[in-house]
Design a protein around this motif. Sequence first.
Motif: not given
Length: 255
Positions: A43-44, A47, A83, A171, A173, A205
Amino acid sequence: MSTLLQATTLDKSYGPIRVLRGVSLDIAAGESHVVIGPNGAGKTTLFKVLTGELYADRGQVLFQGADLTRMPAHQRVHRGFGRTFQVAKVFTKLSVQDNLRVALEAGARRGNPFGRVPAARAAAFDAAIAALLDDTGFTAQREAVAGTLAYGDRKRLELAMVLALEPAVLFLDEPTAGMSAAERQASVRLLQEVKRRRGLAMLMTEHDMEVVFGLADRISVLHHGELIASGSPEEIRADARVQEVYLGDEGAGHA
Ligand SMILES: Nc1ncnc2c1ncn2[C@@H]1O[C@H](COP(=O)(O)OP(=O)(O)OP(=O)(O)O)[C@@H](O)[C@H]1O
C-alpha cells in the motif's frame, strides 16, 4: 464522474523483491478511494509511486491527461497533489493561524523559496485563513501554538495546511494512525465535511475498518502487490477473496 488520475500496470521492486505487480487504479473527480490490504501488501509503495516519492519500474501515472510517471513529488504538488504524512508536519512554535499563513505563502510562491508573494494574493490571505479555520474547526483555537496541540489536532492542522494549497486530489497515508477512538471518529467527520465543502478527490491507505467504510466511495484491495478487488464498499464487503485474505477471521487483527 470524470477520471482525474489513472495509474496503469504499475510494477515496483526493491532489489529482488517485487512489491507491486501490474497494479492499475484510478481516482474519479470528487471520489474518496481507499486502498486496503494486509501488512506488507504494498500500500505505502503504491502511494509513493502515485505521489512521486518513488518511480515505478513499469507502468504509467496520468493526471488530468498528463503523463507524470517520471515527475518528482514536489512538481506533482504544483500540479494539484496534496499529501499528508503519518507523522504530522507542522511548525510547532507557530500559532495555528500562522501555520496556515506559511502554507498559503508557500503556495503563492509556487515552490520558489526566494520568490515574492504577489501583493494581491497576500491581501487575500486573511480571508483564506478564516475559511480554512472554519472548514477544519479551528476558529476558536486560531491563536493556539501548534506544539501544544493534542496529536489529533496536529493532524487536523496538517490537513488544513495541505488544503491551503488548494489541491485537486488529497493523498492521505493512514490518516488516523496513532489516534484515540474519539479522535478517529472526529477525523472521519472532518474528512467527510472537507469532501462535502470542497469536492476534493482523495486517495488514502487505512487499516481501521470503521474509517475505511465511513469514508470510502470506492475501495481497492492489495494482496502481495496485486490488486485483487476494486469496487463499492458493499461489493468489497461481499467479495469472497477479500473476506478470505483480509476482512475475514485472518484479517480481524487489522480492523
Ligand atoms: N525501502 C525498502 N526496501 C526494501 N523492501 C522494502 C522497502 N520498503 C518496503 N519494503 C518491503 O516491501 C513490501 C511492501 O511494503 P509496503 O510498506 O509498501 O507495504 P504496506 O502494505 O504499506 O504495509 P503496512 O500496512 O505494514 O504499512 C514489504 O515486504 C516491505 O518489507
